[in-house]
Design an enzyme around this catalytic site. Structure first.
Site, PDB file in Angstrom:
ATOM      1  N   ASP A 171       0.857  -1.187   0.000  1.00 37.69           N
ATOM      2  CA  ASP A 171       0.000   0.000   0.000  1.00 37.69           C
ATOM      3  C   ASP A 171       0.892   1.235   0.000  1.00 37.69           C
ATOM      4  OD1 ASP A 171       0.584  -0.767   2.831  1.00 37.69           O
ATOM      5  OD2 ASP A 171      -0.495   1.078   3.281  1.00 37.69           O
ATOM      6  N   HIS A 179       1.371  -8.981  -3.454  1.00 35.51           N
ATOM      7  CA  HIS A 179       0.319  -8.061  -3.023  1.00 35.51           C
ATOM      8  C   HIS A 179       0.976  -6.679  -3.002  1.00 35.51           C
ATOM      9  CE1 HIS A 179      -3.430  -6.908  -1.026  1.00 35.51           C
ATOM     10  NE2 HIS A 179      -2.682  -6.030  -0.401  1.00 35.51           N
ATOM     11  N   ASP A 233       1.844 -17.937  -4.235  1.00 35.81           N
ATOM     12  CA  ASP A 233       2.279 -16.695  -4.877  1.00 35.81           C
ATOM     13  C   ASP A 233       1.061 -16.045  -5.525  1.00 35.81           C
ATOM     14  OD1 ASP A 233       3.683 -14.711  -6.090  1.00 35.81           O
ATOM     15  OD2 ASP A 233       4.520 -15.997  -7.656  1.00 35.81           O
ATOM     16  N   GLU A 284       2.469 -10.001   0.735  1.00 35.29           N
ATOM     17  CA  GLU A 284       2.745  -8.574   0.675  1.00 35.29           C
ATOM     18  C   GLU A 284       4.234  -8.355   0.976  1.00 35.29           C
ATOM     19  OE1 GLU A 284       0.034  -5.994   2.817  1.00 35.29           O
ATOM     20  OE2 GLU A 284       0.900  -4.204   1.900  1.00 35.29           O
TER      21      GLU A 284
END
Ligand code: 9MR
Ligand code: ZN
Length: 577
Positions: free
Chosen positions: A204, A521, A546, A555
């Protein structure tokens, strides 16, 4: 201790969740929220384990070299990868059973430590096949160090970044130039203040002071412990060759942003974030409004520690910048003293990373770094008063628990004499104790993982913890009164585990070794950006796939990469002068 510390972090998170009352969102979202956030599979399908599991990057010539074989086997051979010539043969170990909390299988070990000649090899096990190639050499960890550290550069926010790896170009334009809105911290609606820059946190794009804390801390520990090895390694940064060593230049990029997280009164905003994890796409296309959130004592304490570290280490290269760091550290320290109680940031209305933790060890860390930087008695007294029952953890430094960084700074202090001698003895004992446990865990673990036999040893980010444990080992290596090669050996086994000696027989770091993750991610998308350590399997060693939808296993995050950088820095070869 390990479980207890995790539990206390979990309890803190729960407490925060309960304490929050629903409240209006901090500001009207100026732009529509794009595509919904991906879902996370609860438990991914169980993939078959690899037959041969071995570090697929390489080994230093003198390193212990072991592979784990998950099929019937009597012996192994090491072949020259180019010619097929047999370099070494030997028997495998008797069968051993892995713990039910680990991989729950019968495996055998092939030990080829005797192979010390630099070269490129494969491991062949009749009945199991051949491994991916791996190297033996004095510089096998240099490329991984370069890539893992350069990955921090690729995380830069607010600027264009560009990299090439294995035929792919990775690029984005300047992003998040509107950082950030002041609505949630009492500013007039829609007003902004400069908070551009710093690293994105992970998959993120938000920026969290608490996670910056342990990441910056571990990277500066790499500098303190292994400067001789890494000082002259170029990371090909825009700043390279301008007088500041590249690792420090990369850290300074984060510091330029950290300054913006300090409020006038010395308190530190907990994070600069969107309201939701909703956006998925390139950072420079992200339309999410982003906000400074209210302050907390944990973020403020981490800020003090980081600024004290910056003041100490940037001084040699940029004294004016070091002065700024020290002034910022002192201002927030004064604020902390005036706010001695835990104060969690009020994150009402924000649904991104929490990073809430008890502030005790964070305040301890702030005191330790300020003392080491200034030598002023006040900080030493505060450290020795606060340290109370704090001892070394088994997991190494983590975002919620920076106690190991604080204690490490105290034990390696440049001014040894004013310290409390009994406390130094006690903490050294605690360090050697925990490092000894890590060595023993690794010795009995059939995949050379420094922990794994206990329920709860596989969790969100456990690969990062395996890397962070090398901090305990390498600190013990420095401070042990009796030289003991097992600390450095175990740290290399931890790396071997992360680079392929695991159930899946694959590298957990993108762009390196055999079969690395391809579908992170990571909002930047595929192909996977290089040099990143994924969070890893849980609830046991087998549950990893994966898959980009799996945030809790696939992530990437600055704290895990920083731990990897620390671990790799210990083993890189210094470039010739
Ligand atoms: O690393 C964090 C892990 O310890 C927590 O269990 C998890 C859930 O709160 O969050 C992890 O951190 C994530 C953060 O909240 C947001 N950015 C991505 C981080 C890595 O997954
Ligand atoms: Zn950005």
């Amino acid at each position: 201790m390990f479980t207890l510390r995790l539990l206390s972090v979990a309890l803190t998170l729960c407490a925060v969740a309960v304490a929050q009352t629903p409240a209006p969102a901090p500001a009207p979202a100026a732009a529509p929220q794009p595509a919904a956030a991906p879902r996370q599979p609860e438990l991914p399908p169980l993939p078959a384990g690899a037959a041969i599991r071995v570090n697929t990057v390489g080994f230093l010539p003198e390193a212990v070299k072991r592979a784990t074989i998950a099929s019937e086997a009597a012996g192994f051979r090491v072949l020259d990868a180019a010619t097929g010539a047999v370099m070494l043969e030997g028997p495998v170990s008797p069968p051993a059973r892995t713990a039910p909390t680990d991989t729950d299988e019968t495996v055998r070990i092939a030990d080829f430590s005797a192979l010390q000649t630099p070269g490129r090899y494969v491991l062949e096990v009749p009945g199991a096949g051949r491994s991916a190639p791996f190297a033996v050499g004095t510089a096998v960890w240099n490329e991984p160090y370069y890539l893992a550290t350069r990955a921090m550069y690729l995380w830069r926010c607010g600027v264009e970044v560009k990299g090439e790896w294995q035929g792919h170009t990775f690029h984005h334009g300047p992003c998040h130039l509107g950082d950030g809105l002041l609505d949630a911290v009492g500013g007039p609606a829609g007003a902004t203040k400069n908070g551009v820059g710093g690293w994105h946190d992970a998959g993120d794009y938000n920026k969290y002071v608490v996670n910056a804390g342990v990441s910056v801390g571990l990277m500066f520990k790499a500098w303190e412990h292994f400067r001789d090895r890494i000082e002259r390694i170029s990371l090909d940064l825009p700043e390279s060759g301008r007088g500041m060593p590249d690792l420090l230049a990369e850290l300074k990029f984060e510091y330029d942003w950290l300054f913006t997280m300090q409020a006038e009164d010395g308190s530190v905003y907990h994070k600069l974030t969107a309201q939701f994890f909703a956006y998925w796409g390139a950072p420079d296309k992200d339309p999410s409004p982003r906000f400074f959130t209210p302050w907390g004592t944990t973020a403020t304490a981490d800020f003090v520690a980081m600024m004290a570290l910056g003041a100490r280490h940037f001084r040699e290269f940029d004294p004016a910048y070091a002065d700024r760091c020290l002034a910022a550290a002192r201002r927030s320290w004064t604020f902390l003293l005036a706010h001695p109680e835990q104060h969690d940031a009020d994150l009402t209305g924000f649904h991104t990373g929490g990073y809430q933790a008890r502030d005790l060890v964070h305040r301890l860390w702030a005191a330790a770094e300020l003392w080491e930087t200034t030598g002023e008695a006040e900080f030493l007294q505060e450290f020795e008063r606060r340290v109370q029952t704090t001892t070394f953890s088994l997991s190494g430094p983590g975002w919620g628990d920076v106690g190991d960084l604080a204690l490490g700074t105290y034990l390696t202090a440049s001014r040894a004499e004013p310290r409390n001698a009994a406390l130094v003895r006690h903490l050294t004992g605690s360090l050697l104790d925990q490092a000894g446990r890590v060595v023993e865990n690794c010795r009995v673990n059939p995949h050379g993982r420094p922990f794994g036999a206990t329920k709860g040893d596989f969790f969100w980010g456990c690969n990062g913890a395996a890397a962070a444990q090398t901090y305990l080992l390498l600190l013990a290596d420095r401070l042990s009164p009796v030289p003991d090669p097992s600390y450095r050996q175990t740290a290399q086994e931890a790396l071997a585990h992360l680079f392929g000696r695991n159930y899946h027989g694959r590298s957990y770091v993108t762009g390196l070794g055999a079969n690395p993750p391809q579908h992170l991610h990571d909002r930047r998308g595929d192909p996977a950006w290089p040099g990143y350590l994924v969070g890893g399997p849980h609830p046991d060693a087998r549950y990893y796939v994966d898959d980009w939808r799996d945030a809790s296993r696939n992530e990437i995050a600055i704290n895990w990469n920083a731990a990897l950088i620390y671990a790799l820095a210990a083993f890189v070869e210094a470039p010739a002068k």
